[in-house]
Design a protein around this motif. Structure first.
Motif, PDB file in Angstrom:
ATOM      1  N   PHE A   5      11.867  -2.007 -11.428  1.00 48.57           N
ATOM      2  CA  PHE A   5      12.196  -1.677 -10.044  1.00 48.57           C
ATOM      3  C   PHE A   5      10.896  -1.678  -9.251  1.00 48.57           C
ATOM      4  O   PHE A   5       9.952  -0.957  -9.581  1.00 48.57           O
ATOM      5  CB  PHE A   5      12.870  -0.311  -9.959  1.00 48.57           C
ATOM      6  N   ILE A   6      10.852  -2.490  -8.202  1.00 50.46           N
ATOM      7  CA  ILE A   6       9.630  -2.696  -7.426  1.00 50.46           C
ATOM      8  C   ILE A   6       9.813  -2.154  -6.015  1.00 50.46           C
ATOM      9  O   ILE A   6      10.822  -2.435  -5.360  1.00 50.46           O
ATOM     10  CB  ILE A   6       9.258  -4.188  -7.367  1.00 50.46           C
ATOM     11  N   THR A   7       8.849  -1.385  -5.552  1.00 43.32           N
ATOM     12  CA  THR A   7       8.837  -0.854  -4.195  1.00 43.32           C
ATOM     13  C   THR A   7       7.590  -1.368  -3.482  1.00 43.32           C
ATOM     14  O   THR A   7       6.470  -1.169  -3.965  1.00 43.32           O
ATOM     15  CB  THR A   7       8.817   0.686  -4.205  1.00 43.32           C
ATOM     16  N   ASN A   8       7.786  -2.029  -2.344  1.00 42.64           N
ATOM     17  CA  ASN A   8       6.674  -2.476  -1.511  1.00 42.64           C
ATOM     18  C   ASN A   8       6.785  -1.843  -0.129  1.00 42.64           C
ATOM     19  O   ASN A   8       7.868  -1.832   0.475  1.00 42.64           O
ATOM     20  CB  ASN A   8       6.687  -4.004  -1.361  1.00 42.64           C
TER      21      ASN A   8
ATOM     22  N   VAL B   7       0.650   7.232   2.743  1.00 39.60           N
ATOM     23  CA  VAL B   7       1.964   6.867   2.222  1.00 39.60           C
ATOM     24  C   VAL B   7       2.145   7.518   0.856  1.00 39.60           C
ATOM     25  O   VAL B   7       1.206   7.576   0.050  1.00 39.60           O
ATOM     26  CB  VAL B   7       2.108   5.332   2.079  1.00 39.60           C
ATOM     27  N   GLY B   8       3.347   8.007   0.609  1.00 40.34           N
ATOM     28  CA  GLY B   8       3.647   8.575  -0.703  1.00 40.34           C
ATOM     29  C   GLY B   8       5.084   8.312  -1.091  1.00 40.34           C
ATOM     30  O   GLY B   8       5.937   8.000  -0.252  1.00 40.34           O
ATOM     31  N   PHE B   9       5.367   8.430  -2.378  1.00 43.56           N
ATOM     32  CA  PHE B   9       6.721   8.354  -2.909  1.00 43.56           C
ATOM     33  C   PHE B   9       6.924   9.533  -3.851  1.00 43.56           C
ATOM     34  O   PHE B   9       5.977  10.046  -4.435  1.00 43.56           O
ATOM     35  CB  PHE B   9       6.956   7.032  -3.641  1.00 43.56           C
TER      36      PHE B   9
ATOM     37  N   GLU C 156      -0.665  -2.440   3.179  1.00 45.03           N
ATOM     38  CA  GLU C 156       0.387  -2.630   2.195  1.00 45.03           C
ATOM     39  C   GLU C 156       0.082  -1.797   0.955  1.00 45.03           C
ATOM     40  O   GLU C 156      -1.066  -1.686   0.531  1.00 45.03           O
ATOM     41  CB  GLU C 156       0.494  -4.105   1.781  1.00 45.03           C
ATOM     42  N   CYS C 157       1.119  -1.228   0.382  1.00 43.84           N
ATOM     43  CA  CYS C 157       0.980  -0.488  -0.864  1.00 43.84           C
ATOM     44  C   CYS C 157       2.329  -0.501  -1.578  1.00 43.84           C
ATOM     45  O   CYS C 157       3.320  -1.039  -1.056  1.00 43.84           O
ATOM     46  CB  CYS C 157       0.496   0.948  -0.631  1.00 43.84           C
ATOM     47  N   GLY C 158       2.376   0.101  -2.737  1.00 46.13           N
ATOM     48  CA  GLY C 158       3.643   0.170  -3.440  1.00 46.13           C
ATOM     49  C   GLY C 158       3.466   0.541  -4.892  1.00 46.13           C
ATOM     50  O   GLY C 158       2.355   0.817  -5.354  1.00 46.13           O
TER      51      GLY C 158
ATOM     52  N   HIS D  70       3.149   1.201 -12.381  1.00 45.70           N
ATOM     53  CA  HIS D  70       2.027   0.426 -11.840  1.00 45.70           C
ATOM     54  C   HIS D  70       1.942   0.676 -10.338  1.00 45.70           C
ATOM     55  O   HIS D  70       2.950   0.619  -9.632  1.00 45.70           O
ATOM     56  CB  HIS D  70       2.241  -1.063 -12.105  1.00 45.70           C
ATOM     57  N   ARG D  71       0.737   0.971  -9.840  1.00 42.57           N
ATOM     58  CA  ARG D  71       0.555   1.296  -8.425  1.00 42.57           C
ATOM     59  C   ARG D  71      -0.361   0.277  -7.751  1.00 42.57           C
ATOM     60  O   ARG D  71      -1.334  -0.174  -8.349  1.00 42.57           O
ATOM     61  CB  ARG D  71      -0.043   2.702  -8.277  1.00 42.57           C
ATOM     62  N   LYS D  72      -0.041  -0.036  -6.508  1.00 45.88           N
ATOM     63  CA  LYS D  72      -0.877  -0.938  -5.703  1.00 45.88           C
ATOM     64  C   LYS D  72      -1.403  -0.172  -4.491  1.00 45.88           C
ATOM     65  O   LYS D  72      -0.632   0.332  -3.672  1.00 45.88           O
ATOM     66  CB  LYS D  72      -0.047  -2.150  -5.234  1.00 45.88           C
ATOM     67  N   ASN D  73      -2.723  -0.050  -4.403  1.00 43.83           N
ATOM     68  CA  ASN D  73      -3.376   0.662  -3.295  1.00 43.83           C
ATOM     69  C   ASN D  73      -2.916   2.113  -3.197  1.00 43.83           C
ATOM     70  O   ASN D  73      -2.838   2.684  -2.100  1.00 43.83           O
ATOM     71  CB  ASN D  73      -3.135  -0.054  -1.960  1.00 43.83           C
TER      72      ASN D  73
END
Length: 269
Positions: A123-126, A140-142, A260-262, A212-215
């Motif tokens: 499952f990918i979140t951008n 930004v946070g989740f 951009e992050c995710g 896995h985290r991006k930025n």
């Protein structure tokens, strides 16, 4: 609404682009909220700040802004949890939420897009944000609550740096090296912010999940009251709690700039 791929699916809501529930390859991944509060289960999207802002106010560009006080005297978990996003998705396994955010407690307008994609095991979140007219402060946070049972551990490479707090909730800008690698977290009480590069694996029973985290080099780990003894929130963040005051990880987005992050959740077994 749902997106799905074979026996994987995600249940979503355009209010806050909220993720209610997630199954990958038939395995439940997240604990749904039992009290209809979105930060007590599933995964809420947190913007334009992720954690607490002390006293519910801050200064930006020499102007004072006041936020809703929804955590005692503080403000917590951003301002878009009730924001009604527009959405579109031509593919059964993908959806994009979008909208233009503005608020009296925020300096300018932000264009937001949140894209979700699901496959058999991933499952990918951008997240995309663009400043439309003024420089704006961005965090930004989740807030995903991962289901666990019995003994559960984290596995990661590199150093885990725990933020030291000046009081209960607010970092003082210093760190302590802290080892949680392969420790039984069911015996810990966690509500702490950390800095950590690289992927994280959550291991429990016969399951292994890779995050896995991006930025998003910061995380909050929480297994307190609202985790109900059967989950742990592993919250990807772009900055620290109280980011508008301590500036740790704060992104200053100029007009027309895009950030951009995710993060990705992958069921390895």
């Amino acid at each position: 609404m749902k997106i799905s791929y074979n026996n994987s699916y995600a249940a979503l809501n355009n209010s806050g682009a909220y993720l209610h529930d997630l199954y990958l390859n038939g395995t439940p991944i997240l604990m749904p909220s039992t009290d209809n509060i979105d930060t007590h289960g599933g995964s809420a999207v947190l913007f334009p700040f992720g954690n607490r802002i002390r006293d519910g106010e801050y200064e930006y560009k020499n102007q004072l802004y006041k936020l809703p006080k929804n955590d005692g005297n503080n403000s917590i978990h951003g301002l878009i949890r009730d924001f009604n996003f527009e959405y579109e998705g031509d593919n059964k396994n993908e959806i994009t939420f979008s909208g233009i955010f503005q608020h009296p407690g925020y300096p300018g307008r932000a264009q937001i897009k949140i894209n979700y994609v699901i496959s058999q095991n991933k499952f990918i979140t951008n997240f995309y944000v663009k400043s439309l007219d003024l420089q704006i402060p961005v965090e930004v946070g989740f807030h995903p609550y991962f289901l666990v049972s019995g003994r559960y551990t984290l596995n990661y490479n590199g150093k885990l740096k725990m933020m030291n707090y000046m009081d209960t909730y607010f970092p003082d800008g210093t760190y302590t090296d802290f080892d949680l690698n392969d420790h039984d977290l069911s015996s810990y009480s966690l509500d702490n912010a950390f800095k950590l590069h690289g992927d994280i694996k959550l291991i429990y029973d016969d399951h292994e999940i890779r995050i896995h985290r991006k930025n998003m080099d910061y995380i909050v780990l929480y297994n307190g009251r609202y985790a109900s003894g059967k989950s742990i929130a592993i919250e990807p963040m772009t900055g620290a709690p109280d980011v508008y005051h301590n500036k740790i990880g704060l992104i200053n987005l100029k007009k027309d700039e895009i950030f951009e992050c995710g993060y990705e959740i992958e069921l390895l077994k």
